[in-house]
Write an enzyme that holds these catalytic residues in place. Structure first.
Site, PDB file in Angstrom:
ATOM      1  N   ASP A 168      55.794  57.082 -21.775  1.00 28.05           N
ATOM      2  CA  ASP A 168      55.074  58.153 -21.070  1.00 28.05           C
ATOM      3  C   ASP A 168      56.195  59.038 -20.515  1.00 28.05           C
ATOM      4  O   ASP A 168      57.305  59.019 -21.062  1.00 28.05           O
ATOM      5  CB  ASP A 168      54.171  57.570 -19.963  1.00 28.05           C
ATOM      6  CG  ASP A 168      53.166  58.596 -19.414  1.00 28.05           C
ATOM      7  OD1 ASP A 168      52.140  58.833 -20.063  1.00 28.05           O
ATOM      8  OD2 ASP A 168      53.431  59.199 -18.348  1.00 28.05           O
ATOM      9  N   LYS A 185      48.696  50.662 -17.200  1.00 20.85           N
ATOM     10  CA  LYS A 185      49.774  51.663 -17.052  1.00 20.85           C
ATOM     11  C   LYS A 185      50.821  51.074 -16.128  1.00 20.85           C
ATOM     12  O   LYS A 185      50.497  50.229 -15.289  1.00 20.85           O
ATOM     13  CB  LYS A 185      49.219  52.948 -16.421  1.00 20.85           C
ATOM     14  CG  LYS A 185      50.061  54.167 -16.678  1.00 20.85           C
ATOM     15  CD  LYS A 185      49.693  54.809 -17.999  1.00 20.85           C
ATOM     16  CE  LYS A 185      50.613  55.925 -18.387  1.00 20.85           C
ATOM     17  NZ  LYS A 185      50.068  56.669 -19.529  1.00 20.85           N
ATOM     18  N   THR A 188      50.751  62.074 -30.260  1.00 21.72           N
ATOM     19  CA  THR A 188      50.005  62.650 -29.129  1.00 21.72           C
ATOM     20  C   THR A 188      49.869  64.160 -29.299  1.00 21.72           C
ATOM     21  O   THR A 188      48.773  64.727 -29.184  1.00 21.72           O
ATOM     22  CB  THR A 188      50.699  62.321 -27.793  1.00 21.72           C
ATOM     23  OG1 THR A 188      50.980  60.926 -27.764  1.00 21.72           O
ATOM     24  CG2 THR A 188      49.818  62.697 -26.622  1.00 21.72           C
TER      25      THR A 188
HETATM   26  P1  NDP Z   1      58.338  63.662 -21.457  1.00 22.16           P
HETATM   27  O1  NDP Z   1      59.082  62.930 -20.425  1.00 22.16           O
HETATM   28  O2  NDP Z   1      58.788  63.594 -22.870  1.00 22.16           O
HETATM   29  O3  NDP Z   1      58.203  65.199 -21.061  1.00 22.16           O
HETATM   30  C1  NDP Z   1      57.620  65.585 -19.884  1.00 22.16           C
HETATM   31  C2  NDP Z   1      57.661  67.082 -19.775  1.00 22.16           C
HETATM   32  O4  NDP Z   1      56.838  67.487 -18.678  1.00 22.16           O
HETATM   33  C3  NDP Z   1      59.041  67.627 -19.479  1.00 22.16           C
HETATM   34  O5  NDP Z   1      59.173  68.896 -20.025  1.00 22.16           O
HETATM   35  C4  NDP Z   1      59.054  67.630 -17.965  1.00 22.16           C
HETATM   36  O6  NDP Z   1      59.975  68.535 -17.378  1.00 22.16           O
HETATM   37  C5  NDP Z   1      57.650  68.101 -17.668  1.00 22.16           C
HETATM   38  N1  NDP Z   1      57.259  67.601 -16.342  1.00 22.16           N
HETATM   39  C6  NDP Z   1      57.243  66.325 -15.919  1.00 22.16           C
HETATM   40  N2  NDP Z   1      56.888  66.265 -14.635  1.00 22.16           N
HETATM   41  C7  NDP Z   1      56.686  67.527 -14.240  1.00 22.16           C
HETATM   42  C8  NDP Z   1      56.293  68.116 -13.032  1.00 22.16           C
HETATM   43  N3  NDP Z   1      56.046  67.366 -11.939  1.00 22.16           N
HETATM   44  N4  NDP Z   1      56.155  69.463 -13.005  1.00 22.16           N
HETATM   45  C9  NDP Z   1      56.402  70.218 -14.101  1.00 22.16           C
HETATM   46  N5  NDP Z   1      56.794  69.717 -15.270  1.00 22.16           N
HETATM   47  C10 NDP Z   1      56.916  68.394 -15.347  1.00 22.16           C
HETATM   48  O7  NDP Z   1      56.818  63.136 -21.333  1.00 22.16           O
HETATM   49  P2  NDP Z   1      55.635  63.234 -22.398  1.00 22.16           P
HETATM   50  O8  NDP Z   1      55.754  64.471 -23.189  1.00 22.16           O
HETATM   51  O9  NDP Z   1      55.557  61.930 -23.090  1.00 22.16           O
HETATM   52  O10 NDP Z   1      54.366  63.314 -21.433  1.00 22.16           O
HETATM   53  C11 NDP Z   1      53.796  64.548 -21.021  1.00 22.16           C
HETATM   54  C12 NDP Z   1      52.368  64.329 -20.563  1.00 22.16           C
HETATM   55  O11 NDP Z   1      51.609  63.778 -21.646  1.00 22.16           O
HETATM   56  C13 NDP Z   1      52.183  63.339 -19.409  1.00 22.16           C
HETATM   57  O12 NDP Z   1      51.075  63.753 -18.628  1.00 22.16           O
HETATM   58  C14 NDP Z   1      51.840  62.031 -20.110  1.00 22.16           C
HETATM   59  O13 NDP Z   1      51.107  61.157 -19.257  1.00 22.16           O
HETATM   60  C15 NDP Z   1      50.966  62.568 -21.240  1.00 22.16           C
HETATM   61  N6  NDP Z   1      50.813  61.709 -22.400  1.00 22.16           N
HETATM   62  C16 NDP Z   1      51.877  61.210 -23.080  1.00 22.16           C
HETATM   63  C17 NDP Z   1      51.696  60.421 -24.199  1.00 22.16           C
HETATM   64  C18 NDP Z   1      52.827  59.947 -25.029  1.00 22.16           C
HETATM   65  O14 NDP Z   1      52.559  59.345 -26.076  1.00 22.16           O
HETATM   66  N7  NDP Z   1      54.077  60.170 -24.656  1.00 22.16           N
HETATM   67  C19 NDP Z   1      50.344  60.046 -24.632  1.00 22.16           C
HETATM   68  C20 NDP Z   1      49.277  60.686 -23.903  1.00 22.16           C
HETATM   69  C21 NDP Z   1      49.529  61.470 -22.820  1.00 22.16           C
HETATM   70  P3  NDP Z   1      61.265  67.971 -16.600  1.00 22.16           P
HETATM   71  O15 NDP Z   1      62.189  67.511 -17.674  1.00 22.16           O
HETATM   72  O16 NDP Z   1      61.763  69.124 -15.811  1.00 22.16           O
HETATM   73  O17 NDP Z   1      60.779  66.838 -15.721  1.00 22.16           O
HETATM   74  O1  2IT Z   2      48.884  58.218 -21.720  1.00 25.94           O
HETATM   75  C1  2IT Z   2      48.984  57.641 -22.812  1.00 25.94           C
HETATM   76  O2  2IT Z   2      48.022  57.474 -23.555  1.00 25.94           O
HETATM   77  C2  2IT Z   2      50.313  57.176 -23.210  1.00 25.94           C
HETATM   78  N1  2IT Z   2      51.283  57.394 -22.486  1.00 25.94           N
HETATM   79  C3  2IT Z   2      50.487  56.401 -24.484  1.00 25.94           C
HETATM   80  C4  2IT Z   2      50.143  54.951 -24.282  1.00 25.94           C
HETATM   81  C5  2IT Z   2      50.421  54.047 -25.434  1.00 25.94           C
HETATM   82  O3  2IT Z   2      50.216  52.843 -25.240  1.00 25.94           O
HETATM   83  O4  2IT Z   2      50.824  54.488 -26.512  1.00 25.94           O
END
Ligand code: NDP
Ligand code: 2IT
Length: 447
Positions: free
Chosen positions: A166, A126, A209
């Site tokens: 992420d 990461k 995801t």
């Molecule tokens: P994005 O940046 O697309 O979206 C993040 C969302 O979460 C936004 O709505 C953001 O709001 C909110 N957020 C972020 N930080 C905070 C906080 N401290 N408190 C409240 N809300 C918060 O990210 P993703 O959708 O890609 O990721 C979301 C989650 O999913 C994370 O935990 C990530 O690690 C996990 N994840 C992502 C994957 C992927 O493929 N993208 C794969 C597996 C897991 P704001 O705009 O106000 O910050």
């Molecule tokens: O938390 C996760 O699994 C991710 N942000 C996606 C990682 C990836 O390599 O697609």
């Protein structure tokens, strides 16, 4: 047994006492995996878990760049190369002001187990930066991404370490990062995943995801002869994962009533249908607006400032924003309101107290390393397509994603079913993820 766990955690705390998120992730794994190790001679006495909590390599670097007003900005960049026993390091990059070594180490540690669960040959890693993308122009984002990659490029490669997105890193950022990597190496390779479709990306990767999180919820519900159809679903976040989780819930006939961001949540009692979700996608991905702007278009909805959506009555909760966004109190409120299923789209969104409350109530609860693994699994499929220099159809990738999520569910049943028949998905995911990595480490010797 308790003594074994305590002694192990004391050792980890001595070395990482100032890293609360990392310790939280390690504790959850240790509590389920150490009892398994103690019962299995091939793993016992070999300090495998102690080796797994130490990153193989932790890279930290300066990122200097110039903002639109000509000011020089300095951020900190990281890549944690956690474990490469079963494949090249693989895992996302997070750009968020809260990013530090503790958060990235917890995410890298979780990633090792998650990637193992996918059955694909991917190690865990990461990275990211404390850079805050909010309010930055496209040019600033590009300059930052280029500066970040001008150091990261020497540590990664298609057979070494393959980053992806992420929080704060989506298609736009992956494009800028890829452009600089390609320029510096003079090579067109699958070094990043989440790429655009015309330059090596995979269909379904953006959706994967969120879709996977809902496929996993559906599998859990099926064990109780239930399904998503007709259920009321509360979702947090409004980014990549939340958007496509919502889309899949709607496709399966569920009703989505909330979305959120860090400023609060929207509650639309009548349901956020396809047209409303399309509006949210445009608002968040193109206009880069805030979730409360939903009310300008749909004044019947409510915006609740500064709160998380767990107080809204629901059957299913999908935390899809960030770590520790759902605490014990929230969990108890969800349970009181009749919630029967929680599938984590985010990484470690539920606190330890929340997980205990779900387990005590014996509801369906999936930890992110199982339920959100569809994203990285589809990244693995993107890597395969890049190596073969072919592109699979949407249906081919989605079918593989469904198959992988079902396999992960089966593994959780195999390793996590308790004596009374309750499926402890935390235990199942941790042990199933551990076994494959541990076997590879044992085979490769002390390296
Ligand atoms: P994005 O940046 O697309 O979206 C993040 C969302 O979460 C936004 O709505 C953001 O709001 C909110 N957020 C972020 N930080 C905070 C906080 N401290 N408190 C409240 N809300 C918060 O990210 P993703 O959708 O890609 O990721 C979301 C989650 O999913 C994370 O935990 C990530 O690690 C996990 N994840 C992502 C994957 C992927 O493929 N993208 C794969 C597996 C897991 P704001 O705009 O106000 O910050
Ligand atoms: O938390 C996760 O699994 C991710 N942000 C996606 C990682 C990836 O390599 O697609």
């Amino acid at each position: 047994m308790k003594k074994n766990i305590e002694e192990f955690l004391d050792l980890v705390k001595q070395r990482n006492g100032h890293e609360p998120e990392f310790l939280q992730a390690v504790e959850e794994v240790a509590e389920t995996v150490i009892p398994y190790i103690v019962k299995h001679d091939i793993y016992y006495g070999k300090n495998i878990l102690l080796r797994m909590v130490e990153p193989e390599r932790l890279i930290s670097f300066r990122v200097s760049w110039v903002d639109d007003s000509g000011e020089i900005q300095v951020n900190r960049g990281y890549r944690i190369q956690m474990n490469s026993a079963i494949g090249p390091y693989k895992g996302g990059l997070r750009f968020h002001p809260t990013v530090n070594a503790s958060i990235l180490k917890f995410l890298a540690f979780e990633q090792v187990f998650k990637n193992s669960l996918t059955t694909l040959p991917m190690g865990g890693g990461k990275g990211g930066s404390d850079f805050d993308p909010k309010g930055k122009s496209d040019n600033e984002i590009m300059r930052f991404c280029h500066a970040f990659m001008s150091e990261l490029f020497r540590h990664i490669g298609p057979n070494t370490d393959v980053p992806a997105g992420d929080i704060g890193v989506g298609a736009r950022e992956i494009g800028f990062l890829f452009g600089m990597y390609k320029k510096l190496r003079n090579e067109f390779t699958g070094v990043l995943t989440g790429k655009g479709l015309s330059w090596g990306g995979s269909l379904i990767r953006p959706e994967a995801t969120g879709y996977g999180t809902v496929y996993f919820a559906e599998s859990m519900l099926n064990t109780k002869n239930e399904s998503v159809k007709g259920k009321t679903v509360v979702i947090s976040g409004s980014g990549n994962v939340a958007q496509f989780a919502a889309e899949k819930v709607l496709q399966l006939g569920g009703k989505v009533v909330t979305l959120s961001d860090s400023s609060g949540y929207i509650y639309h009692e009548g349901g956020i249908d396809e047209a409303k979700l399309k509006f949210v996608m445009e608002l968040k991905n193109v206009k880069r607006g805030r979730i409360n702007e939903y009310l300008k278009q749909y004044p019947n909805a409510k915006f609740v400032s500064g709160k998380t959506p767990w107080e809204v009555p629901c059957d299913i909760a999908l935390p899809c924003a960030t770590q520790n966004e759902l605490n014990e109190k929230n969990a108890k409120t969800l349970l009181q309101n009749g919630c029967i299923c929680v599938s984590e789209g985010a990484n470690m969104p539920s606190t330890k107290g929340a997980i205990s409350a779900f387990h005590d109530a014996k509801i369906l609860f999936a930890p992110g390393k199982a339920s959100n693994a569809g994203g990285v699994a589809t990244s693995g499929l993107e890597m395969s397509q890049n190596s073969l220099r072919i592109s699979w159809t949407r249906k081919e990738v989605d079918d593989r994603l469904k198959g992988i999520m079902k396999n992960i569910h089966d593994s959780c049943i195999e390793y996590g079913t308790e004596d009374d028949g309750y499926i402890n998905y935390v235990k199942g995911a941790n042990i199933a993820g551990f076994v494959k990595v541990a076997d590879a480490m044992l085979a490769q010797g002390i390296v």
